[in-house]
Design an enzyme around this catalytic site. Structure first.
Site, PDB file in Angstrom:
ATOM      1  N   GLU A 200       0.870  -1.171   0.000  1.00 35.27           N
ATOM      2  CA  GLU A 200       0.000   0.000   0.000  1.00 35.27           C
ATOM      3  C   GLU A 200       0.906   1.219   0.000  1.00 35.27           C
ATOM      4  O   GLU A 200       1.689   1.431   0.932  1.00 35.27           O
ATOM      5  CB  GLU A 200      -0.913   0.017   1.221  1.00 35.27           C
ATOM      6  CG  GLU A 200      -1.874   1.195   1.191  1.00 35.27           C
ATOM      7  CD  GLU A 200      -2.804   1.242   2.387  1.00 35.27           C
ATOM      8  OE1 GLU A 200      -3.487   2.271   2.542  1.00 35.27           O
ATOM      9  OE2 GLU A 200      -2.830   0.272   3.167  1.00 35.27           O
ATOM     10  N   GLU A 303     -12.680  -0.523   6.843  1.00 37.27           N
ATOM     11  CA  GLU A 303     -12.926   0.532   7.827  1.00 37.27           C
ATOM     12  C   GLU A 303     -13.558   1.792   7.222  1.00 37.27           C
ATOM     13  O   GLU A 303     -13.301   2.906   7.687  1.00 37.27           O
ATOM     14  CB  GLU A 303     -11.614   0.898   8.542  1.00 37.27           C
ATOM     15  CG  GLU A 303     -11.003  -0.297   9.272  1.00 37.27           C
ATOM     16  CD  GLU A 303      -9.677   0.029   9.959  1.00 37.27           C
ATOM     17  OE1 GLU A 303      -9.367  -0.610  10.956  1.00 37.27           O
ATOM     18  OE2 GLU A 303      -8.951   0.917   9.460  1.00 37.27           O
ATOM     19  N   TYR A 401       0.423  -9.230  12.809  1.00 35.06           N
ATOM     20  CA  TYR A 401       0.769  -7.842  12.539  1.00 35.06           C
ATOM     21  C   TYR A 401       2.034  -7.414  13.281  1.00 35.06           C
ATOM     22  O   TYR A 401       2.348  -7.918  14.361  1.00 35.06           O
ATOM     23  CB  TYR A 401      -0.360  -6.912  12.977  1.00 35.06           C
ATOM     24  CG  TYR A 401      -1.525  -6.831  12.024  1.00 35.06           C
ATOM     25  CD1 TYR A 401      -1.735  -7.799  11.061  1.00 35.06           C
ATOM     26  CD2 TYR A 401      -2.434  -5.787  12.097  1.00 35.06           C
ATOM     27  CE1 TYR A 401      -2.805  -7.720  10.193  1.00 35.06           C
ATOM     28  CE2 TYR A 401      -3.511  -5.703  11.236  1.00 35.06           C
ATOM     29  CZ  TYR A 401      -3.688  -6.678  10.282  1.00 35.06           C
ATOM     30  OH  TYR A 401      -4.741  -6.596   9.424  1.00 35.06           O
TER      31      TYR A 401
END
Length: 624
Positions: A200, A303, A401
């Site tokens: 990203e 989100e 993560y």
């Protein structure tokens, strides 16, 4: 996409994991006994048949390749052997001699699949893949064995991955991550047989120059990175998150921002009801296609309405009902946008990927079948339902993560629980069917919380763990200590640059700007534990820092903002700098902002991206 507000816990996972326990191969300790077991690699070999004798890597070795595909693999291997200090090994054709390494691609070996290989070690070493990628992965095993010594035990393995997607996700969004760091990541991923880098990021736009806030990469940067990844059989999949988390693109486009009934604009949310918003987003897809040849496009889609309420935006429900009838929900407008992007990407020959949290079950319109879903959050729609709906499913669990300055994956815990890609947030599957693989994800939520070098150190074992569980057994060694010993034994990839060694020793130096924009000054230069330097003024006792301007994720990212002297603080990462040798001296780059020090015409010290203003060159002379 960032990781804030993502932790939901792994409910009931430990018990389920015990049900998934698989037999373990011999540990590193047992390899020292009478039965040595398979040679140590990472991922561990899925099988090994020992034979008498050994292959010995000696002077005079040649890489023998029988066709064009094998020659490409051999050429990459030759580069890596040279990078690991083993000289120039010739690539040739014809018959292999004792001591040679024979590389072959046999398309008829269907049992090896798209990425499997056979390796035989004896008087010579033979690597055979059913495809070029398979042969390449066989050379990674050879390099790992060679890293542990020139003598490789004789034997045979047929090594085939369990999952087709073995990945790493990096949010190089908002905050630029240096190219050398990303190049190191690609090399280490390939060394561990991982094949997918999901990025990203923002590419500096020619179509929308008003969106070029710092944090971007130039197209030449990306072309170089993609070329390196292709050489190492890694697909780089780009992501521009939408319709939420679009603030890097919408700062100067208030006309496209979602607006509530009180007229308040949401700078991170695209208004999915506007045709102009769709046109804007797809124009970015087209521009990225110039530099990313991957056949996948990641649109994020996570989100979107986090912390908000669709009731504040009644025009979204109106849009959905006009298009899908009175039973439609606001969520259908969101899914409609996803499906429109999916159709657009498909028309460009690309498969769509999204995150799972927007698929709450509140929609009446289904997401287009075939859209890959990366699952990180337990919501009402379960992983098994997504697979049944025709979605390839990648495990991107929060437990994998690494949040910069925040949560870090507990690799020991996952290893000891025998975690594997079937264990999703909220559901554990009994079959691998429909599961494409898994990835670790790196997020910059607190951008100054850790430096790149600190992140690199903390991600090494999570990277190795995900490489292991996506290729083979989730528990190849009896203990986690044995697994970490396996990781240590294979080491880093050849050609990986050590970014933790400053080019000058600690000491006091006179810094001279070669353009003469500022007077020479003495600074005490000291290496930081993570391999950068601090610069402490001998005159004031203060340290160089960059802190002015608007903060993004706690980082000052305004080009042209001042570099100042501030009270020294060893914990303050904004006082850490990278010294890079260049012609005539050194360049000084902030470890966090990734902008270089530049002296203005009126003698001010500021920070700029290197493509906006030329970095100043500094001559360092040891001070008396």
């Amino acid at each position: 996409m960032t990781a804030r507000q993502r932790w939901r816990g792994l409910t009931g996972v430990a018990a389920a994991l015990l049900l998934l326990a698989t037999p373990v191969v011999p540990s590193a300790a047992s390899e020292q006994g009478a039965d040595p077991g398979p040679p140590r690699t990472l991922p561990a070999l899925t099988n090994w048949t020992a034979e008498s004798g050994s292959y010995v890597y000696e002077d005079g070795v040649r890489l023998v390749a029988r066709d064009a595909a094998a020659r490409r693999v051999a050429s990459t291997l030759a580069d890596d052997l040279r990078a690991s200090g083993r000289g120039r090994v010739p690539v040739t054709s014809g018959a292999a001699r004792p001591g040679d390494v024979l590389i072959d691609v046999e398309k008829q070996r269907k049992s090896l699949g798209a990425e499997g290989y056979e390796l035989r070690a004896g008087e010579r070493l033979e690597i055979t893949g059913g495809t070029e990628a398979g042969a390449f992965y066989g050379t990674r095993t050879f390099l790992q064995l060679l890293a542990q010594g020139d003598r490789i035990p004789a034997g045979r393995t047929v090594d085939v991955p369990q999952y087709k997607e073995r990945g790493v996700g990096v949010c190089a969004c908002y905050i630029n991550i240096s190219m050398p760091w990303l190049e190191n990541l690609i090399r280490d991923m390939a060394y561990r047989k991982q094949n997918q880098l999901l990025l990203e990021l923002k590419v500096k736009s020619e179509r929308h120059p008003d969106a070029n806030s710092w944090g971007y990469y130039t197209k030449s940067d990306i072309r170089r990175l993609v070329a390196l990844a292709a050489k190492y059989h890694i697909t780089v999949i780009p992501e521009i998150n939408s319709p939420g988390h679009m603030d890097p693109w919408l700062e100067h486009r208030p006309d496209l921002q979602l607006t509530d009934t009180d007229g308040r604009k949401q700078p991170s949310r695209l208004d999915v009801t506007k045709d102009e918003a769709f046109t804007y987003y797809t124009s970015l897809v087209d521009e990225y296609a110039d530099v990313f040849p991957a056949k996948s496009w990641h649109m994020g889609a996570d989100e979107y309405m986090l912390g908000s309420d669709f009731a504040k935006y009644p025009h979204i429900l109106d849009y959905a009902r006009r298009k899908y009838g009175e039973r439609a929900t606001p969520q259908d407008a969101f899914v409609d946008f996803v499906n429109r992007v999916e159709a657009y990407a498909a028309g460009k020959g690309k498969r769509l990927r999204i995150w799972n949290d927007g698929l709450t079950g509140d929609n009446t319109v289904p997401v287009a079948a075939g859209t890959t879903v990366e699952h990180w959050l337990a919501v009402r729609t379960k992983p098994s339902e997504l697979i049944a709906q025709g979605h390839p499913l990648m495990n991107a669990a929060y437990s994998l993560y690494l949040v910069r300055g925040g949560f870090h994956s507990d690799t020991r815990k996952l290893y000891e629980q025998r975690w594997d890609p079937r264990v999703f947030e909220g559901e554990t599957l009994t079959s691998r069917e429909g599961v494409t693989g898994a990835k670790i994800s790196l997020w910059p939520d607190n951008g100054r919380g850790e430096t790149e070098n600190e992140v690199a150190a903390s991600m090494r074992l999570p990277l190795s763990h995900v490489a292991q569980v996506t290729w083979g057994s989730p528990h190849p060694d009896a203990t986690y200590a044995d697994f970490t010993a396996r990781d240590t034994a294979v080491g880093h990839a050849p050609g990986r640059r050590d970014l933790t060694k400053p080019p000058v020793p600690d000491g006091t130096y006179t810094l001279r700007d070669t353009e003469g924009g500022v007077p020479p000054a003495d600074y005490e230069i000291r290496r930081t534990p993570d391999g950068y330097v601090t610069l402490k003024s001998a005159r004031t006792g203060a340290c160089l820092e960059t802190r002015s301007g608007k903060l993004t994720l706690n980082v000052p990212l305004d080009p042209g903002s001042s570099v100042t002297q501030e009270t020294c603080d060893a914990r303050n990462t904004l006082q850490r700098w990278q010294l890079t040798p260049v012609r005539g001296g050194h360049r000084l780059t902030n470890a966090i902002t990734r902008m270089a020090a530049h002296v203005t015409d009126d003698g001010r010290l500021v920070q700029y991206p290197t493509d906006q203003q030329p970095p100043s060159t500094w001559q360092l002379t040891p001070s008396s």
